[in-house]
Design a protein around this motif. Structure first.
Motif, PDB file in Angstrom:
ATOM      1  N   LEU A  29     -41.830  47.384  18.551  1.00 57.01           N
ATOM      2  CA  LEU A  29     -41.778  46.960  19.945  1.00 57.01           C
ATOM      3  C   LEU A  29     -40.646  45.969  20.199  1.00 57.01           C
ATOM      4  CD1 LEU A  29     -45.607  46.575  20.605  1.00 57.01           C
ATOM      5  CD2 LEU A  29     -44.101  48.422  21.378  1.00 57.01           C
ATOM      6  N   ALA A  30     -40.376  45.114  19.218  1.00 64.05           N
ATOM      7  CA  ALA A  30     -39.272  44.168  19.379  1.00 64.05           C
ATOM      8  C   ALA A  30     -37.952  44.913  19.559  1.00 64.05           C
ATOM      9  CB  ALA A  30     -39.200  43.231  18.177  1.00 64.05           C
ATOM     10  N   HIS A  31     -37.746  45.965  18.769  1.00 67.19           N
ATOM     11  CA  HIS A  31     -36.517  46.753  18.887  1.00 67.19           C
ATOM     12  C   HIS A  31     -36.506  47.604  20.152  1.00 67.19           C
ATOM     13  CE1 HIS A  31     -34.997  45.540  15.061  1.00 67.19           C
ATOM     14  NE2 HIS A  31     -35.855  46.228  14.327  1.00 67.19           N
ATOM     15  N   ALA A  32     -37.589  48.351  20.364  1.00 62.53           N
ATOM     16  CA  ALA A  32     -37.603  49.363  21.414  1.00 62.53           C
ATOM     17  C   ALA A  32     -37.822  48.796  22.810  1.00 62.53           C
ATOM     18  CB  ALA A  32     -38.687  50.399  21.112  1.00 62.53           C
ATOM     19  N   VAL A  91     -31.340  46.603  15.966  1.00 63.99           N
ATOM     20  CA  VAL A  91     -32.001  47.139  14.773  1.00 63.99           C
ATOM     21  C   VAL A  91     -31.508  46.493  13.483  1.00 63.99           C
ATOM     22  CG1 VAL A  91     -32.590  49.356  15.797  1.00 63.99           C
ATOM     23  CG2 VAL A  91     -30.365  49.066  14.687  1.00 63.99           C
ATOM     24  N   ASP A  92     -30.361  45.817  13.519  1.00 67.08           N
ATOM     25  CA  ASP A  92     -29.883  45.166  12.293  1.00 67.08           C
ATOM     26  C   ASP A  92     -30.275  43.692  12.232  1.00 67.08           C
ATOM     27  OD1 ASP A  92     -28.211  44.370  14.325  1.00 67.08           O
ATOM     28  OD2 ASP A  92     -26.346  44.632  13.190  1.00 67.08           O
ATOM     29  N   ASP A  93     -31.046  43.201  13.192  1.00 67.28           N
ATOM     30  CA  ASP A  93     -31.572  41.841  13.112  1.00 67.28           C
ATOM     31  C   ASP A  93     -32.601  41.736  11.986  1.00 67.28           C
ATOM     32  OD1 ASP A  93     -30.017  40.990  15.196  1.00 67.28           O
ATOM     33  OD2 ASP A  93     -31.669  40.120  16.344  1.00 67.28           O
ATOM     34  N   GLN A  94     -32.774  40.534  11.488  1.00 67.22           N
ATOM     35  CA  GLN A  94     -33.740  40.265  10.432  1.00 67.22           C
ATOM     36  C   GLN A  94     -34.968  39.575  11.017  1.00 67.22           C
ATOM     37  OE1 GLN A  94     -33.437  41.055   7.097  1.00 67.22           O
ATOM     38  NE2 GLN A  94     -31.467  42.063   7.493  1.00 67.22           N
ATOM     39  N   PHE A  95     -36.140  39.958  10.512  1.00 66.27           N
ATOM     40  CA  PHE A  95     -37.396  39.357  10.953  1.00 66.27           C
ATOM     41  C   PHE A  95     -37.966  38.466   9.853  1.00 66.27           C
ATOM     42  CE2 PHE A  95     -37.027  43.114  13.540  1.00 66.27           C
ATOM     43  CZ  PHE A  95     -37.542  42.751  14.765  1.00 66.27           C
ATOM     44  N   VAL A  96     -38.573  37.378  10.261  1.00 64.37           N
ATOM     45  CA  VAL A  96     -39.339  36.524   9.349  1.00 64.37           C
ATOM     46  C   VAL A  96     -40.743  36.370   9.908  1.00 64.37           C
ATOM     47  CG1 VAL A  96     -39.597  34.237   8.322  1.00 64.37           C
ATOM     48  CG2 VAL A  96     -37.317  35.255   8.529  1.00 64.37           C
ATOM     49  N   GLY A 132     -30.556  35.149  24.796  1.00 61.94           N
ATOM     50  CA  GLY A 132     -29.781  36.093  25.573  1.00 61.94           C
ATOM     51  C   GLY A 132     -30.693  37.183  26.126  1.00 61.94           C
ATOM     52  N   LYS A 133     -30.299  38.438  25.900  1.00 58.40           N
ATOM     53  CA  LYS A 133     -31.114  39.568  26.337  1.00 58.40           C
ATOM     54  C   LYS A 133     -32.157  39.956  25.288  1.00 58.40           C
ATOM     55  CE  LYS A 133     -27.489  41.534  29.257  1.00 58.40           C
ATOM     56  NZ  LYS A 133     -26.645  42.734  29.529  1.00 58.40           N
ATOM     57  N   SER A 134     -32.152  39.247  24.172  1.00 61.77           N
ATOM     58  CA  SER A 134     -33.070  39.535  23.080  1.00 61.77           C
ATOM     59  C   SER A 134     -34.094  38.406  22.982  1.00 61.77           C
ATOM     60  CB  SER A 134     -32.293  39.686  21.763  1.00 61.77           C
ATOM     61  OG  SER A 134     -33.147  39.989  20.694  1.00 61.77           O
ATOM     62  N   ILE A 135     -34.831  38.384  21.887  1.00 57.22           N
ATOM     63  CA  ILE A 135     -35.784  37.303  21.654  1.00 57.22           C
ATOM     64  C   ILE A 135     -35.464  36.630  20.321  1.00 57.22           C
ATOM     65  CG2 ILE A 135     -37.613  38.416  22.989  1.00 57.22           C
ATOM     66  CD1 ILE A 135     -38.937  39.158  20.310  1.00 57.22           C
ATOM     67  N   ALA A 136     -35.790  35.351  20.238  1.00 59.19           N
ATOM     68  CA  ALA A 136     -35.604  34.600  18.999  1.00 59.19           C
ATOM     69  C   ALA A 136     -36.895  34.505  18.197  1.00 59.19           C
ATOM     70  CB  ALA A 136     -35.085  33.197  19.309  1.00 59.19           C
ATOM     71  N   GLY A 137     -38.027  34.683  18.874  1.00 60.52           N
ATOM     72  CA  GLY A 137     -39.304  34.617  18.167  1.00 60.52           C
ATOM     73  C   GLY A 137     -40.451  34.750  19.139  1.00 60.52           C
ATOM     74  N   MET A 138     -41.648  34.947  18.591  1.00 59.41           N
ATOM     75  CA  MET A 138     -42.834  35.069  19.426  1.00 59.41           C
ATOM     76  C   MET A 138     -44.077  35.093  18.540  1.00 59.41           C
ATOM     77  SD  MET A 138     -42.722  39.096  20.538  1.00 59.41           S
ATOM     78  CE  MET A 138     -42.631  40.420  19.308  1.00 59.41           C
ATOM     79  N   ARG A 139     -45.215  34.995  19.186  1.00 56.04           N
ATOM     80  CA  ARG A 139     -46.499  35.174  18.542  1.00 56.04           C
ATOM     81  C   ARG A 139     -47.063  36.514  19.008  1.00 56.04           C
ATOM     82  NH1 ARG A 139     -51.138  32.614  16.536  1.00 56.04           N
ATOM     83  NH2 ARG A 139     -53.081  33.540  17.305  1.00 56.04           N
ATOM     84  N   ALA A 149     -27.807  39.528  12.594  1.00 59.22           N
ATOM     85  CA  ALA A 149     -27.191  39.901  11.318  1.00 59.22           C
ATOM     86  C   ALA A 149     -26.142  38.867  10.906  1.00 59.22           C
ATOM     87  CB  ALA A 149     -26.578  41.296  11.428  1.00 59.22           C
ATOM     88  N   ARG A 150     -25.369  38.387  11.864  1.00 57.17           N
ATOM     89  CA  ARG A 150     -24.334  37.391  11.537  1.00 57.17           C
ATOM     90  C   ARG A 150     -24.960  36.083  11.063  1.00 57.17           C
ATOM     91  NH1 ARG A 150     -19.995  35.440  16.018  1.00 57.17           N
ATOM     92  NH2 ARG A 150     -18.887  37.329  15.365  1.00 57.17           N
ATOM     93  N   ALA A 151     -25.978  35.613  11.790  1.00 60.32           N
ATOM     94  CA  ALA A 151     -26.634  34.359  11.393  1.00 60.32           C
ATOM     95  C   ALA A 151     -27.317  34.506  10.044  1.00 60.32           C
ATOM     96  CB  ALA A 151     -27.643  33.944  12.465  1.00 60.32           C
ATOM     97  N   TYR A 152     -27.876  35.680   9.785  1.00 62.03           N
ATOM     98  CA  TYR A 152     -28.546  35.886   8.500  1.00 62.03           C
ATOM     99  C   TYR A 152     -27.540  35.835   7.356  1.00 62.03           C
ATOM    100  CZ  TYR A 152     -31.777  37.774   5.048  1.00 62.03           C
ATOM    101  OH  TYR A 152     -32.567  37.950   3.931  1.00 62.03           O
ATOM    102  N   ARG A 153     -26.372  36.403   7.556  1.00 62.57           N
ATOM    103  CA  ARG A 153     -25.340  36.338   6.507  1.00 62.57           C
ATOM    104  C   ARG A 153     -24.950  34.893   6.237  1.00 62.57           C
ATOM    105  NH1 ARG A 153     -23.440  41.065   9.150  1.00 62.57           N
ATOM    106  NH2 ARG A 153     -21.971  39.824  10.401  1.00 62.57           N
TER     107      ARG A 153
END
Length: 328
Positions: free
Chosen positions: A98-101, A107-112, A147-154, A178-182
Motif C-alpha cells: 500500500l505504501a508503494h501503490a 519501489v526502491d525506498d527502504q523500509f524499517v 514531499g509527495k511520499s511518506i517518511a513513516g507511519m503507524r 535510496a540515496r539516503a539509505y546509501r
C-alpha cells in the motif's frame, strides 16, 4: 492477475460485540489485483500472501490475502496450527504494498519496521480456521509526509475470515530514500553478497522446526543463550541479497528461543511484541538470550527474548502462549 473471491462490501473497522465484522459499507473503489513482487519485496510467488487491495479512505484500506495450508517455511511442526508468524509477514507485505501503490513511496525506498505486535483471536489458530482467503482491514495513522511520499507511519490491522476475527496486529515503520539509505549504510553495502559462514544449528525439535535448514540458532555453552545462525541462501528468510539481517529472521530467532526454553518445546507464539533497535549486521556475532517470565495466569506462558550485537541491543521481545490454544 490473481484469481480472488472478493466480497461485494467491505468494512471500516466496525465490529459487533460478538467479534464479528459487519460488512455494510460499500467499497468506494474497485479491487486492484496487480500485486507484483516489487510491491511486496518478494520474488517467489509462493511467499507472496496479499492478493488484492481496495482503498476505503485516505487512511483506510481493505486487503485480501491467501494464507497457505502448507508452506515451505511458515508452518508449525505439530501440523495442527497455522503459523502465527504469518500475521507479521502478511502485515509487512500489505504495508509495503500500500505504501508503494497508494501512498507514493518509490519501489526502491527502504523500509524499517521499528516495532511490531500481534495477537491471535481464534482459539488455537487452527489450520482449518486460519488458512485460505483472509480479509484485512488496514488503518494508517501518525503519517509523516515527505514531499509527495511518506517518511513513516503507524499501521493497525484486523484479519478476518468468514466474518470471524482471526487476529489483530500493529506496527510502526519508516521509509528511507535510496540515496539516503546509501549514505546511512555506506561501507555496510559492501557486505551484500559476501559469504557468511554457516554455523551448526540447534536440534530442530528443540526450537520447534522440522528441517535443519530452518534453524536460526546455534547453541552455546551457556544455558538459554545462542548465537544467531545465518543462512544467506535460505529462500524465504533471505529473499534477496541484503546488507543486514532481515527483521523476519530476528522474529523467527525470538520464536525459536521461546520454544527452546519452554517444557515440551510446544510453545506457540499466539501473542508477540517486538522492538527493533538497530540493524543486525551480517559480519558480527549476534547473541540471543531467552528467559521465562512470571505470569499471573497459570495457563499463560510468557518468554522474554533479546538480541545483542557488539554490546548493544538489536531487538527486545516478549512472546506469550496460552494453554487453552492447544485444546481441540
Amino acid at each position: 492477475m490473481v484469481d480472488v473471491d472478493l466480497p461485494d462490501t467491505v468494512t471500516r473497522a466496525e465490529t459487533e460485540p460478538s467479534g464479528l465484522y459487519r460488512l455494510a459499507i460499500p467499497a468506494q473503489r474497485g479491487w486492484i489485483t496487480d500485486v507484483s513482487h516489487e510491491l511486496v519485496h518478494r520474488s517467489d510467488p509462493r511467499d507472496i500472501f496479499p492478493t488484492a487491495w481496495c482503498r476505503l479512505s485516505d487512511t483506510e484500506f481493505s486487503v485480501s490475502a491467501q494464507w497457505p495450508r502448507p508452506h515451505r517455511f511458515f508452518a508449525v511442526a505439530s501440523g495442527r496450527h497455522q503459523d502465527p508468524l504469518l500475521i507479521a509477514e502478511t502485515m509487512r507485505q500489505a504495508t509495503m504494498m500500500l505504501a508503494h501503490a497508494e501512498l507514493g513511496v518509490p519501489v526502491d525506498d527502504q523500509f524499517v519496521m521499528w516495532d511490531l505486535a500481534y495477537d491471535t483471536v481464534v482459539p488455537g489458530f487452527a489450520l482449518e480456521v486460519a488458512s485460505g482467503k483472509v480479509l484485512i482491514h488496514l488503518t494508517c495513522s501518525d503519517v509523516r509526509k515527505r514531499g509527495k511520499s511518506i517518511a513513516g507511519m503507524r499501521v493497525d490491522l484486523r484479519f478476518h475470515r468468514g466474518g470471524t476475527v482471526l487476529a489483530t496486529s500493529s506496527g510502526r515503520i519508516s521509509c528511507t530514500s535510496a540515496r539516503a539509505y546509501r549514505r546511512l549504510r555506506q561501507d555496510r553495502l559492501d557486505t551484500v553478497g559476501r559469504p557468511v559462514p554457516l554455523l551448526p544449528g540447534a536440534d530442530p525439535y528443540e526450537v520447534g522446526r522440522t528441517a535443519e535448514s530452518d534453524v536460526v540458532l546455534t547453541p552455546t555453552p551457556q544455558p538459554n543463550r545462542w548465537r544467531l545462525r545465518l543462512d544467506t541462501t535460505h529462500p524465504t528468510l533471505f529473499r534477496r541479497p541484503n546488507d543486514h539481517v532481515p527483521g523476519i529472521l530476528l522474529l523467527e530467532a525470538a520464536r525459536q528461543a521461546a520454544v527452546a526454553v519452554t517444557p515440551g518445546h510446544t510453545f506457540l507464539p499466539t501473542s508477540v511484541e517486538i522492538a527493533f533497535h538497530k540493524y543486525a549486521e551480517l559480519d558480527s556475532p549476534c547473541w540471543v538470550e531467552a528467559e521465562l517470565m512470571p505470569s499471573d495466569d497459570s495457563s499463560r506462558t510468557i518468554v522474554r527474548v533479546r538480541g545483542q550485537q557488539d554490546g548493544e541491543p538489536v531487538f527486545t521481545s516478549e512472546l506469550a502462549h496460552t494453554d487453552e490454544d492447544d485444546r481441540s
